[in-house]
Design a protein around this motif. Structure first.
Motif, short mmCIF file in Angstrom:
data_model
loop_
_atom_site.label_atom_id
_atom_site.label_comp_id
_atom_site.label_asym_id
_atom_site.label_seq_id
_atom_site.Cartn_x
_atom_site.Cartn_y
_atom_site.Cartn_z
N ARG A 38 45.01 -29.27 10.79
CA ARG A 38 44.12 -28.44 11.59
C ARG A 38 44.18 -28.83 13.06
O ARG A 38 44.20 -27.98 13.96
CB ARG A 38 42.68 -28.57 11.09
N GLN A 47 47.45 -27.69 14.60
CA GLN A 47 47.41 -26.25 14.84
C GLN A 47 46.58 -25.92 16.08
O GLN A 47 46.89 -24.98 16.81
CB GLN A 47 46.82 -25.54 13.61
N HIS A 52 51.42 -26.39 1.61
CA HIS A 52 50.77 -25.29 2.33
C HIS A 52 50.35 -25.70 3.73
O HIS A 52 50.28 -24.86 4.63
CB HIS A 52 49.55 -24.79 1.54
N GLU A 53 50.09 -26.99 3.95
CA GLU A 53 49.76 -27.46 5.29
C GLU A 53 50.99 -27.36 6.20
O GLU A 53 50.87 -27.06 7.39
CB GLU A 53 49.25 -28.90 5.25
N ALA A 73 51.19 -23.82 7.21
CA ALA A 73 50.16 -23.49 8.19
C ALA A 73 50.60 -23.89 9.59
O ALA A 73 50.39 -23.16 10.57
CB ALA A 73 48.85 -24.19 7.82
N SER A 128 51.56 -21.26 12.67
CA SER A 128 50.94 -21.41 13.99
C SER A 128 51.99 -21.42 15.09
O SER A 128 51.78 -20.85 16.17
CB SER A 128 50.11 -22.70 14.02
N CYS A 131 52.84 -18.89 -0.01
CA CYS A 131 53.06 -19.41 1.34
C CYS A 131 54.31 -18.81 1.97
O CYS A 131 54.32 -18.47 3.16
CB CYS A 131 53.18 -20.93 1.31
#
Length: 310
Positions: free
Chosen positions: A34, A37, A71-72, A75, A79, A115
């Motif tokens: 997070r 990103q 999946h991270e 992500a 981004s 994904c």
């Protein structure tokens, strides 16, 4: 005198430390993903571009070596696709696709497939459907057909609710933009099948969504029992864990906003453009190849968009 607090962006050393944490503590991965990103979104061109190969290395490690945290990695990749200029990524695109297809070949899971479909959708929106086909077919001749038949057609309707609009818009452009699909080598084998998959995505009901959530929960439990390769946490004496914060969830974003308020209307408008440039061809294909239910759905979308197919 008391020193002023600097609320600016982290220094390069702190950024490097952030990257190194990925390699040591698997429990920190969701939070650090997070944070990374956020770097990309808020200051991608000044911070991330200088470290782009390192960030892509994080993506590769997460996708290649972890079923739990792959999946991270996606992500982070999404981004980058959303926030960086396309020119920053051009030199890395083929390697990115190779990483994804290698992992898909070695250890396919339902979560991974979802994904991949979402990433492909981001790619199509950013770079265009023609470039997507070019990249896929550059890895292996006619590989695009295998991707559509094994991923998009059977799995499109299983994507998360928050990703449905993105995927619907992307598949619409995959149907209507590239000549390889509208009149080239892929038309006879893929066009109608892909349209049916898109209509199934629009028609997916709440009951199916509930079933899908249950299936995803079971899949996550199965994946948590074993790692694909070597675990990312190599410090057995200290294993931090990650806890979701109920009031700090990632906000839902709509990439299209008011430009495409309804993906169904967008499909209708794109079909109108396609059918008007190819009189009778696509209308005949749909009339002869779609069920009555599907034809009625398309008519409804056209009415919503105030367009007519010819």
């Amino acid at each position: 005198m008391k020193q002023d607090i600097d609320f600016g962006w982290p220094t390069a050393n702190l950024y490097d430390n952030h990257i190194r944490l990925y390699r040591r503590y698997s429990g920190t991965i969701p939070a650090l993903s997070r944070l990374l990103q956020a770097y990309i979104e808020k200051s991608g061109e000044t911070i991330v571009v200088e470290k782009l190969t390192i960030v892509l290395g994080v993506f590769q490690r997460l996708v290649s070596q972890s079923k739990i945290h792959d999946h991270e990695g996606f992500a982070i990749l999404n981004s980058l696709i959303i926030n960086l200029p396309s020119t920053c990524l051009n030199n890395y695109l083929k390697d990115i696709f190779i990483v994804i297809f290698t992992r898909l070949t070695r250890a396919k899971t339902q979560k991974l497939i979802r994904c991949i479909i979402v990433f492909f959708s981001h790619f199509i929106i950013k770079f265009g459907a023609n470039e997507f086909i070019t990249q896929v077919d550059s890895i292996q001749a006619n590989m695009f057909q295998m991707v559509v038949e094994s991923l998009f057609i059977p799995e499109l309707s299983k994507v998360d609710e928050n990703d449905k609009k993105l995927c619907a818009v992307a598949v619409t452009h995959l149907l209507c933009d590239p000549e390889q699909v509208t009149k080239g080598i892929y038309f006879n084998h893929l066009w109608l099948k892909l349209l049916k998959a898109l209509l199934a995505l629009f028609q997916s009901s709440n009951d199916l969504q509930i079933m899908s959530v249950a299936e995803r929960k079971k899949q996550a439990q199965d994946e948590a029992e074993e790692e694909l390769l070597v675990g990312l946490d190599d410090t057995p004496d200290y294993t931090p864990a990650f806890s979701h914060l109920a009031f700090a969830k990632k906000p839902r974003t709509d990439l299209f906003g008011s430009s495409i308020p309804d993906a169904r209307c967008h499909l209708a408008k794109c079909l109108q453009t396609l059918t008007s440039s190819h009189p009778n061809q696509f209308l005949n294909v749909m009339t002869n190849g779609l069920s009555t239910e599907h034809l009625l759905e398309i008519q409804k979308y056209c009415a919503l968009a105030n367009v007519t197919l010819t």
